[in-house]
Design a protein around this motif. Structure first.
Motif, PDB file in Angstrom:
ATOM      1  N   GLY A 383      -5.152  13.870  -7.505  1.00 29.21           N
ATOM      2  CA  GLY A 383      -4.529  14.754  -7.552  1.00 29.21           C
ATOM      3  C   GLY A 383      -4.377  15.030  -5.565  1.00 29.21           C
ATOM      4  N   ASN A 384      -3.444  16.060  -5.221  1.00 32.88           N
ATOM      5  CA  ASN A 384      -3.708  16.865  -3.317  1.00 32.88           C
ATOM      6  C   ASN A 384      -4.794  16.504  -3.102  1.00 32.88           C
ATOM      7  N   MET A 385      -5.360  16.665  -1.891  1.00 38.86           N
ATOM      8  CA  MET A 385      -6.170  17.023  -1.075  1.00 38.86           C
ATOM      9  C   MET A 385      -7.701  16.523  -2.357  1.00 38.86           C
ATOM     10  N   GLY A 386      -7.414  15.155  -2.724  1.00 34.51           N
ATOM     11  CA  GLY A 386      -8.534  15.335  -3.498  1.00 34.51           C
ATOM     12  C   GLY A 386      -9.616  14.438  -3.349  1.00 34.51           C
ATOM     13  N   LYS A 387      -9.423  14.356  -1.857  1.00 33.43           N
ATOM     14  CA  LYS A 387     -11.041  13.760  -1.440  1.00 33.43           C
ATOM     15  C   LYS A 387     -11.760  14.585  -0.713  1.00 33.43           C
ATOM     16  N   VAL A 388     -10.854  16.496  -0.935  1.00 27.71           N
ATOM     17  CA  VAL A 388     -11.881  17.455  -0.365  1.00 27.71           C
ATOM     18  C   VAL A 388     -11.716  18.278  -1.639  1.00 27.71           C
ATOM     19  N   LEU A 389     -10.937  18.495  -2.457  1.00 28.08           N
ATOM     20  CA  LEU A 389     -10.971  19.395  -3.808  1.00 28.08           C
ATOM     21  C   LEU A 389     -11.755  19.520  -5.132  1.00 28.08           C
ATOM     22  N   PRO A 390     -12.358  19.567  -5.862  1.00 27.84           N
ATOM     23  CA  PRO A 390     -13.062  19.670  -6.953  1.00 27.84           C
ATOM     24  C   PRO A 390     -11.561  18.723  -7.782  1.00 27.84           C
ATOM     25  N   GLU A 391     -11.933  17.875  -8.386  1.00 26.80           N
ATOM     26  CA  GLU A 391     -10.912  17.387  -9.074  1.00 26.80           C
ATOM     27  C   GLU A 391      -9.836  18.618  -9.568  1.00 26.80           C
ATOM     28  N   TYR A 392     -10.728  19.654 -10.543  1.00 27.19           N
ATOM     29  CA  TYR A 392      -9.682  20.279 -11.707  1.00 27.19           C
ATOM     30  C   TYR A 392      -8.732  21.332 -10.094  1.00 27.19           C
ATOM     31  N   LEU A 393      -9.104  21.887  -8.962  1.00 27.15           N
ATOM     32  CA  LEU A 393      -8.227  22.110  -7.971  1.00 27.15           C
ATOM     33  C   LEU A 393      -7.866  21.469  -7.475  1.00 27.15           C
ATOM     34  N   SER A 394      -7.356  20.193  -7.850  1.00 29.86           N
ATOM     35  CA  SER A 394      -7.192  19.112  -7.184  1.00 29.86           C
ATOM     36  C   SER A 394      -5.803  18.867  -7.928  1.00 29.86           C
ATOM     37  N   ASN A 395      -5.820  19.040  -8.937  1.00 33.99           N
ATOM     38  CA  ASN A 395      -4.416  18.594  -9.647  1.00 33.99           C
ATOM     39  C   ASN A 395      -4.007  20.368  -9.853  1.00 33.99           C
ATOM     40  N   TRP A 396      -4.323  21.700  -9.914  1.00 32.67           N
ATOM     41  CA  TRP A 396      -4.083  23.241  -9.888  1.00 32.67           C
ATOM     42  C   TRP A 396      -2.828  22.739  -8.272  1.00 32.67           C
ATOM     43  N   THR A 397      -3.328  22.359  -7.187  1.00 29.85           N
ATOM     44  CA  THR A 397      -2.616  22.313  -5.802  1.00 29.85           C
ATOM     45  C   THR A 397      -1.592  21.420  -6.298  1.00 29.85           C
ATOM     46  N   THR A 398      -1.252  19.561  -6.624  1.00 29.60           N
ATOM     47  CA  THR A 398      -1.234  19.182  -7.064  1.00 29.60           C
ATOM     48  C   THR A 398       0.652  19.809  -8.073  1.00 29.60           C
ATOM     49  N   VAL A 615     -26.526  24.593  -0.283  1.00 23.78           N
ATOM     50  CA  VAL A 615     -25.371  24.783   0.074  1.00 23.78           C
ATOM     51  C   VAL A 615     -25.170  24.094   1.290  1.00 23.78           C
ATOM     52  N   VAL A 616     -24.131  22.295   1.702  1.00 20.90           N
ATOM     53  CA  VAL A 616     -23.529  22.692   2.478  1.00 20.90           C
ATOM     54  C   VAL A 616     -21.861  22.542   2.784  1.00 20.90           C
ATOM     55  N   GLY A 617     -21.316  22.880   2.260  1.00 23.03           N
ATOM     56  CA  GLY A 617     -20.231  23.862   2.245  1.00 23.03           C
ATOM     57  C   GLY A 617     -19.381  24.519   1.372  1.00 23.03           C
ATOM     58  N   ILE A 618     -18.247  25.293   2.284  1.00 22.33           N
ATOM     59  CA  ILE A 618     -17.897  26.546   1.437  1.00 22.33           C
ATOM     60  C   ILE A 618     -16.113  26.334   1.163  1.00 22.33           C
ATOM     61  N   ILE A 619     -15.302  26.343   0.933  1.00 21.32           N
ATOM     62  CA  ILE A 619     -14.377  26.719   0.662  1.00 21.32           C
ATOM     63  C   ILE A 619     -13.884  28.127  -0.245  1.00 21.32           C
ATOM     64  N   LEU A 620     -13.514  29.063   0.891  1.00 18.19           N
ATOM     65  CA  LEU A 620     -12.658  29.628   0.451  1.00 18.19           C
ATOM     66  C   LEU A 620     -11.157  29.724   0.505  1.00 18.19           C
ATOM     67  N   TRP A 621     -10.781  29.848  -1.565  1.00 17.77           N
ATOM     68  CA  TRP A 621      -9.279  29.607  -1.493  1.00 17.77           C
ATOM     69  C   TRP A 621      -8.708  31.024  -2.085  1.00 17.77           C
ATOM     70  N   ASN A 622      -7.767  31.034  -1.229  1.00 12.63           N
ATOM     71  CA  ASN A 622      -7.357  32.226  -0.286  1.00 12.63           C
ATOM     72  C   ASN A 622      -8.231  33.893  -0.471  1.00 12.63           C
ATOM     73  N   VAL A 623      -9.492  33.246   0.047  1.00 12.77           N
ATOM     74  CA  VAL A 623     -10.735  34.435   0.874  1.00 12.77           C
ATOM     75  C   VAL A 623     -10.440  34.055   2.162  1.00 12.77           C
ATOM     76  N   PHE A 624     -10.288  35.311   2.746  1.00  5.97           N
ATOM     77  CA  PHE A 624      -9.606  35.246   4.272  1.00  5.97           C
ATOM     78  C   PHE A 624     -10.587  36.206   5.359  1.00  5.97           C
ATOM     79  N   ASN A 625     -10.921  36.176   6.592  1.00  5.11           N
ATOM     80  CA  ASN A 625     -11.501  36.807   6.830  1.00  5.11           C
ATOM     81  C   ASN A 625     -13.270  37.104   6.362  1.00  5.11           C
ATOM     82  N   ARG A 626     -14.185  36.296   5.524  1.00  7.34           N
ATOM     83  CA  ARG A 626     -15.062  36.247   5.149  1.00  7.34           C
ATOM     84  C   ARG A 626     -15.503  34.972   6.237  1.00  7.34           C
TER      85      ARG A 626
END
Length: 655
Positions: A383-398, A615-626
């Motif tokens: 899926g799109n950005m499959g090296k970054v996003l977990p599989e379920y979110l990568s599929n949703w992005t595709t 926790v070594v990484g965080i993605i804020l999905w449609n969450v901004f300025n945090r």
């Protein structure tokens, strides 16, 4: 002036001789301080033939004869010189009629004709001044051929000297720069601005192989594609998601000074030497050599050479016709070229499913709804950005990319590319064949470390890039920032980051350290990606889909979009507004934090990436300025028993 000069040379010896004779005569006559010596009889002063009176008369006659003779000679010489001058002008005029090849092999007529009298006039004065005080010089022979030869000889060196003087009057490129920045990207500009902030009189020279002034790269794959201005490729101005317009360039040309004026700038400044590449670096001699063999010495140097976009070997080996129809996307020229292609072709295939490939696919996909352009995206991941996003979110992005009008081909590994029947034919390893008109490769970046060998700098074997210490130093007076820097993260270990925010912050810190700040690089840089104005995310730390993840999501509102985020922050480059912010605490609020099932739509949420329960990484999905909150969580490096509670810090459940 030519004739006056010749006359003076002939009369000066006579004048000096007469002057000498008169002075000797006065001494013999006994004149001294306007008094009459006691030893001279009074009769001698009143009788003409006696004493020195007769001699005075002879000397007077001699001087008069010399004057008359000199005047007669001057008239004759003037007429002769005038004749020779006219002949000389006629000769010069005839040179203009010669062929261009003849003109190039002889001194140009324009260099002799117009400035000749002016240069001779300027040269005559010092010659006269030099001749006047000399009383012992012998007069030269006065035959006319010698006088003409002297004029000819005087003209040539004066003409050459005039050319050299004109060249010297034009400022030249500086041979020394107190602060030399190699590379013209975001990191270099951030460093230059930081240097000038701490040292207002600093002289900074940026050397870049691109023809442009420093500019930001993110809009090349984002907002520029959504502009409704037909001349956007020329103006390079775009509207941010919030509707505000800005230029892709960090500063207008008036911000910089000319490189030729840098050395003499009283108040310093920032100069850009564009279109030049540093090809060799002499660390011991503190100097670099450019591709035109020019050398520039420095006191402090920053290497911010960025990276070079990768291409597929199967494309590079496919031949000239395939390469002509392939864009390796990175620079302004690539944006201009692809924009033109998208308006004059039927099909474009993007190879790559990462940030750049997915952003370009969405941008071109929206354009396809109006023009009928076929947009294909292929990549080896599921899926799109499959090296970054977990599989379920990568599929949703595709699925989101497909809705933008893009034909997505997953798990596609390119076997070969050829040009047949006016089409590019892409063969995949599983046997599928794709026919298209143009290819865009977006398959990653190689750090530019061309100077490592000549400079003797260490390149990291795992991550690439120049290895630097905590202060971004590679040597005592050499720093590295941006994509080319492999630095040590005190929380996450050695890393190399290829994002805008890292370039801004590392460049800024390197600039401070070049002026003596000695600060370590502790900043956790962020990056962001927008799939159009409605879906975007911001990330920090190590975001690798191979790591275990925990996601907490909530229903999105109209405020949870990249467009709304820019309206709130006032800037389209979101990292510029948040990098100075800090989170004072990570105390979890008491509000409940319901977890959204992964089968629901992922409107907005937080994804935590874990390594050994930390926790070594965080993605804020449609969450901004945090982002300051996410930065502090990673900085603390603590284990969290319930990440759903930690998600409350981001207020994702607020309407």
């Amino acid at each position: 002036m030519l004739t006056c000069r010749a006359v003076w040379k002939k009369l000066a010896p006579l004048a000096r001789a007469s002057s000498t004779v008169c002075r000797q005569n006065v001494r013999r006559a006994g004149w001294n301080n306007a008094r009459t010596p006691l030893c001279v009889p009074v009769a001698h002063m009143s009788t003409g033939p006696v004493g020195g009176g007769g001699d005075n008369l002879k000397y007077a006659l001699l001087v008069g004869a010399a004057f008359v003779g000199g005047l007669t000679y001057a008239v004759i010489t003037l007429k002769g010189d005038q004749k020779r001058h006219l002949e000389r002008m006629a000769e010069i005029s005839s040179r203009k009629q010669k062929s261009a090849s003849q003109i190039h092999t002889e001194p140009p007529a324009t260099m002799i004709e117009a400035p000749l009298e002016t240069k001779l006039e300027a040269a005559a004065a010092p010659d006269a001044e030099a001749a006047a005080p000399s009383e012992t010089a012998e007069p030269p022979p006065v035959d006319e051929p010698l006088a003409e030869a002297s004029a000819e000889e005087a003209a040539a060196p004066l003409t050459d000297a005039g050319v050299e003087e004109a060249a010297d009057s034009k400022p030249s490129l500086p041979s020394h720069a107190p602060y030399l920045l190699i590379g013209g990207g975001t990191a270099s500009f951030a460093a230059a601005r930081s240097i000038r902030a701490r040292d207002p009189g600093a002289k900074v020279l940026i050397v870049t192989d691109e023809p442009d002034l420093p500019y930001m790269r993110p809009p090349l794959s984002k907002e520029l594609w959504f502009s409704d201005d037909p001349s956007v490729t020329e103006t390079l101005r775009f509207k941010q998601w919030n509707g505000k317009e800005r230029s892709i360039y960090f500063q207008p040309p008036s911000f910089y000074i000319d490189a030729e004026e840098l050395s003499g700038a009283a108040n310093g400044g920032v100069a850009v030497l564009a279109g030049r590449k540093v090809v060799h670096m002499d660390v011991r001699g503190n100097k670099v050599k450019l591709d035109n063999d020019m050398e520039i010495s420095y006191d402090k140097c920053l290497i911010a050479t960025g990276g070079v976009p990768r291409n597929l070997q199967v494309i590079e080996r496919a031949g000239e016709e395939v390469m002509k129809r392939t864009t390796v996307f990175r620079k302004i020229d690539d944006f201009k070229s692809l924009d033109k292609v998208s308006r004059n072709t039927q099909s474009i295939t993007i190879i790559g499913g990462g940030f750049l490939g997915s952003e370009l696919a969405c941008a071109l996909g929206r354009r396809s709804t109006e023009s009928g352009l076929e947009v294909i995206q292929m990549f080896p991941e599921k899926g799109n950005m499959g090296k970054v996003l977990p599989e379920y979110l990568s599929n949703w992005t595709t699925e989101k990319v497909k809705k933008e009008g893009v034909k997505v081909i997953r798990e596609a590994v390119v076997k070969s590319v050829s040009y047949k029947d006016d089409k590019l034919e892409i063969k995949l390893k599983d046997g599928r064949v794709v026919r298209t008109d143009h290819i865009v490769t977006a398959v990653g970046l190689e750090p530019n470390v061309d100077l490592a060998k000549s400079a003797g700098l260490e390149v990291d074997s795992d991550f690439g890039g120049y290895r630097v210490n905590a202060e971004l130093q590679a040597r005592s007076n050499i720093w590295v920032a941006g994509d080319a820097a492999c630095f040590y993260d005190i929380r996450l270990g050695r890393r190399r980051v290829e994002h805008h925010d890292h370039a801004v912050v590392s460049g800024r810190l390197a600039g401070e350290n070049m002026t003596g700040a000695n600060k370590p690089y502790w900043h956790q840089s962020m990056f962001w990606s927008d799939l159009g104005p409605d879906v975007g995310y911001e990330a920090i730390g190590i975001v690798d889909s191979s790591l275990p993840t925990v996601g907490v999501f909530a229903k999105a509102t109209a405020k949870d979009t990249p467009k709304a985020a820019t309206e709130e922050s006032g800037t389209g480059i979101r990292s510029e507004s948040e990098t100075e912010d800090t989170a004072s605490s990570t105390v979890v609020p008491a509000a409940p934090a319901p977890v959204v099932d992964h089968r629901d739509e992922y409107g907005k949420g937080v994804i935590f990436y874990l390594r050994e329960k930390v926790v070594v990484g965080i993605i804020l999905w449609n969450v901004f300025n945090r982002m300051p909150i996410a930065r502090k969580i990673i900085k603390d490096g603590e284990e969290h028993a319930d990440l759903n509670e930690v998600a409350k810090l981001f207020n994702i459940h607020e309407d």
